[in-house]
Scaffold this motif. Sequence first.
Motif, PDB file in Angstrom:
ATOM      1  N   ALA A  10     -32.562 -32.690  19.628  1.00  6.60           N
ATOM      2  CA  ALA A  10     -31.253 -32.645  19.669  1.00  6.60           C
ATOM      3  C   ALA A  10     -30.079 -33.358  18.961  1.00  6.60           C
ATOM      4  N   GLY A  11     -30.566 -34.637  18.852  1.00  8.56           N
ATOM      5  CA  GLY A  11     -29.707 -35.688  18.291  1.00  8.56           C
ATOM      6  C   GLY A  11     -29.423 -34.909  16.760  1.00  8.56           C
ATOM      7  N   MET A  12     -30.431 -34.725  16.045  1.00 11.72           N
ATOM      8  CA  MET A  12     -30.413 -33.970  14.719  1.00 11.72           C
ATOM      9  C   MET A  12     -29.534 -32.933  14.584  1.00 11.72           C
ATOM     10  N   SER A  13     -29.595 -31.957  15.786  1.00 11.74           N
ATOM     11  CA  SER A  13     -28.874 -30.738  15.639  1.00 11.74           C
ATOM     12  C   SER A  13     -27.450 -31.240  15.837  1.00 11.74           C
ATOM     13  N   ARG A  14     -26.804 -32.228  16.601  1.00  8.22           N
ATOM     14  CA  ARG A  14     -25.750 -32.920  16.641  1.00  8.22           C
ATOM     15  C   ARG A  14     -25.150 -33.106  15.208  1.00  8.22           C
ATOM     16  N   VAL A  15     -25.973 -34.068  14.562  1.00 11.12           N
ATOM     17  CA  VAL A  15     -25.736 -34.493  13.159  1.00 11.12           C
ATOM     18  C   VAL A  15     -25.616 -33.209  12.191  1.00 11.12           C
ATOM     19  N   TYR A  16     -26.416 -32.465  12.339  1.00 12.80           N
ATOM     20  CA  TYR A  16     -26.477 -31.134  11.523  1.00 12.80           C
ATOM     21  C   TYR A  16     -25.094 -30.386  11.800  1.00 12.80           C
ATOM     22  N   ALA A  17     -24.585 -30.221  12.844  1.00 10.87           N
ATOM     23  CA  ALA A  17     -23.615 -29.470  13.085  1.00 10.87           C
ATOM     24  C   ALA A  17     -22.330 -30.123  12.595  1.00 10.87           C
ATOM     25  N   THR A  18     -22.457 -31.603  12.796  1.00 11.82           N
ATOM     26  CA  THR A  18     -21.031 -32.347  12.272  1.00 11.82           C
ATOM     27  C   THR A  18     -20.785 -32.125  10.854  1.00 11.82           C
ATOM     28  N   ALA A  19     -22.067 -32.323  10.012  1.00 11.98           N
ATOM     29  CA  ALA A  19     -22.036 -32.384   8.752  1.00 11.98           C
ATOM     30  C   ALA A  19     -21.615 -30.832   8.263  1.00 11.98           C
ATOM     31  N   LYS A  20     -22.401 -29.954   8.646  1.00  6.19           N
ATOM     32  CA  LYS A  20     -22.015 -28.518   8.280  1.00  6.19           C
ATOM     33  C   LYS A  20     -20.778 -28.112   8.341  1.00  6.19           C
ATOM     34  N   LYS A  21     -19.999 -28.480   9.491  1.00 10.58           N
ATOM     35  CA  LYS A  21     -18.696 -28.238   9.749  1.00 10.58           C
ATOM     36  C   LYS A  21     -17.650 -29.168   9.181  1.00 10.58           C
ATOM     37  N   SER A  22     -18.001 -30.036   8.409  1.00 12.60           N
ATOM     38  CA  SER A  22     -17.122 -30.983   7.740  1.00 12.60           C
ATOM     39  C   SER A  22     -16.741 -30.521   6.405  1.00 12.60           C
ATOM     40  N   ARG A  23     -15.698 -31.109   5.753  1.00 14.55           N
ATOM     41  CA  ARG A  23     -15.590 -30.791   4.338  1.00 14.55           C
ATOM     42  C   ARG A  23     -16.391 -31.173   3.452  1.00 14.55           C
ATOM     43  N   LEU A  46     -39.522 -31.137  33.443  1.00 10.87           N
ATOM     44  CA  LEU A  46     -38.176 -30.532  33.241  1.00 10.87           C
ATOM     45  C   LEU A  46     -37.466 -31.150  32.373  1.00 10.87           C
ATOM     46  N   SER A  47     -37.325 -32.369  32.243  1.00  8.15           N
ATOM     47  CA  SER A  47     -36.584 -32.963  31.214  1.00  8.15           C
ATOM     48  C   SER A  47     -36.639 -32.719  29.690  1.00  8.15           C
ATOM     49  N   GLY A  48     -37.761 -33.101  29.296  1.00  5.98           N
ATOM     50  CA  GLY A  48     -38.193 -32.640  27.910  1.00  5.98           C
ATOM     51  C   GLY A  48     -37.992 -31.278  27.544  1.00  5.98           C
ATOM     52  N   THR A  49     -38.526 -30.188  28.844  1.00  8.42           N
ATOM     53  CA  THR A  49     -38.510 -28.627  28.390  1.00  8.42           C
ATOM     54  C   THR A  49     -37.028 -28.374  28.168  1.00  8.42           C
ATOM     55  N   THR A  50     -36.063 -28.969  28.942  1.00  5.94           N
ATOM     56  CA  THR A  50     -34.700 -28.498  28.925  1.00  5.94           C
ATOM     57  C   THR A  50     -34.045 -28.713  27.911  1.00  5.94           C
ATOM     58  N   LEU A  51     -34.368 -29.883  27.394  1.00  2.00           N
ATOM     59  CA  LEU A  51     -33.520 -30.381  26.127  1.00  2.00           C
ATOM     60  C   LEU A  51     -34.136 -29.757  24.957  1.00  2.00           C
ATOM     61  N   LEU A  52     -35.243 -29.434  24.684  1.00  2.00           N
ATOM     62  CA  LEU A  52     -35.807 -28.844  23.866  1.00  2.00           C
ATOM     63  C   LEU A  52     -35.420 -27.398  23.595  1.00  2.00           C
ATOM     64  N   THR A  53     -35.295 -26.735  24.843  1.00  2.00           N
ATOM     65  CA  THR A  53     -34.713 -25.413  24.983  1.00  2.00           C
ATOM     66  C   THR A  53     -33.504 -25.385  24.473  1.00  2.00           C
ATOM     67  N   ALA A  54     -32.353 -26.237  25.017  1.00  2.00           N
ATOM     68  CA  ALA A  54     -31.065 -26.448  24.508  1.00  2.00           C
ATOM     69  C   ALA A  54     -31.087 -26.576  23.147  1.00  2.00           C
ATOM     70  N   THR A  55     -31.994 -27.427  22.328  1.00  2.00           N
ATOM     71  CA  THR A  55     -31.802 -27.516  20.989  1.00  2.00           C
ATOM     72  C   THR A  55     -32.148 -26.141  20.303  1.00  2.00           C
ATOM     73  N   ALA A  56     -33.121 -25.263  20.864  1.00  2.00           N
ATOM     74  CA  ALA A  56     -33.493 -23.908  20.343  1.00  2.00           C
ATOM     75  C   ALA A  56     -32.386 -23.062  20.259  1.00  2.00           C
ATOM     76  N   TYR A  57     -31.614 -23.095  21.222  1.00  2.00           N
ATOM     77  CA  TYR A  57     -30.423 -22.082  21.348  1.00  2.00           C
ATOM     78  C   TYR A  57     -29.426 -22.743  20.323  1.00  2.00           C
ATOM     79  N   VAL A  59     -26.960 -29.009  31.833  1.00  4.62           N
ATOM     80  CA  VAL A  59     -25.659 -28.917  31.445  1.00  4.62           C
ATOM     81  C   VAL A  59     -25.608 -28.515  29.776  1.00  4.62           C
ATOM     82  N   LEU A  60     -26.331 -29.170  29.138  1.00  2.00           N
ATOM     83  CA  LEU A  60     -26.446 -28.857  27.552  1.00  2.00           C
ATOM     84  C   LEU A  60     -26.955 -27.699  27.276  1.00  2.00           C
ATOM     85  N   MET A  61     -28.085 -27.188  28.016  1.00  2.00           N
ATOM     86  CA  MET A  61     -28.827 -26.018  27.890  1.00  2.00           C
ATOM     87  C   MET A  61     -27.895 -24.843  28.253  1.00  2.00           C
ATOM     88  N   PHE A  62     -27.384 -24.785  29.378  1.00  2.00           N
ATOM     89  CA  PHE A  62     -26.572 -23.958  29.891  1.00  2.00           C
ATOM     90  C   PHE A  62     -25.391 -23.686  28.811  1.00  2.00           C
TER      91      PHE A  62
END
Length: 358
Positions: free
Chosen positions: A210-223, A274-285, A346-349
């Motif tokens: 999930a952390g890497m997905s945030r870095v990925y999105a930040t960089a991809k949407k940057s100039r 549930l914790s790990g399952t939920t965050l990995l599910t959020a990352t897949a989306y 909340v992240l998953m939803f």
Amino acid sequence: MTTELINSVITQGQQLATHSWEYGTFAEALLEWYTPSSSVFGNNTFPDGKIPVLQVGDTRSLSYAKPQISTSSDTLVDGDGATGDPASLGVSAILIGQTESDYLSAAERQVQHLLTAVPRWSNGAISQRESVAELWADFIYMAPPTLAYWAIQTDNVTLLTTAIQQCNLYKEVLGVATNAKSAGGLWHHIIGPESQDLGIWSTGNGWAAAGMSRVYATAKKSRFANDGNVQSGLAQIKSNIRAILDGAIALDAAEPNEPLLRNYLNDTLWFGELSGTTLLTATAYRMAQLEPADFGSSYTTWADSKRQAITGMINGDGLLSPVINPLNWNDMTPATQSPEAQSFAVLMFSAYRDYSSS
């Protein structure tokens, strides 16, 4: 998923959060749920290439985070010996800092602390501990997203590359060889001299992906998205995330009668959790939203099945259980409440809603 259910999950999450990383994670969850266009996954992430200007009092995430943040120290909150955990509030501090300069200065001190005052692993990875070089998968959700966000604030492609590089340096140390028998592509939890845990912790893999997905999105949407170093680093991050998801999905498929991922993913002595399952599910989306050609139906079909199982295990009061004790990941007694799990739901939803409307 009803509004009433989400509100109950959020209420419980706010009541349960008492530690630095719990504040930061819950603030991120609130941002993604209530102010999605301004999160790094949103459609107005960096208007005119800049950090968005939000009114703190009108932004639930920021009004929640503000009283947790110190504006008079080198870190944003007491991390109790952890380096990354205070930085989990970095995105909030930077957003608040658009209208209140003390918070921008606090964010800058936090970034400089990470870059200059913290021990490093031999390959240059920033330690998760102040006192000794030690790498925790959890760090990836806390610190690199803040480094990347500060890179946008300061228009600094070198720092953005550093944020990406930290994810990949961590993978060098914590990543299991892709040809390993039961955990290829997944990550060990902790490597270092004090708290080493070579187990394949579900939540740790969630924190990392999930952390890497945030870095990925930040960089991809940057100039800087077309910068050669950024592009090569992001290709590696995408590969890292895919390897974690592939490993989790494969272990999940091996146990069709267990709806959740195990607390330690490749150890069937552990309960489904549930914790790990939920965050990995959020990352897949999130990755399906960001890179649909690479994260197609095999990922979203799996995420849908996990989301349905997770939703069915949210109690009427909004609490997720069974969950791992977040302060003792070796506790084999299923816990009945976890601030992390509440934020992860909340992240998953949020991720499911944004993916479904993309």
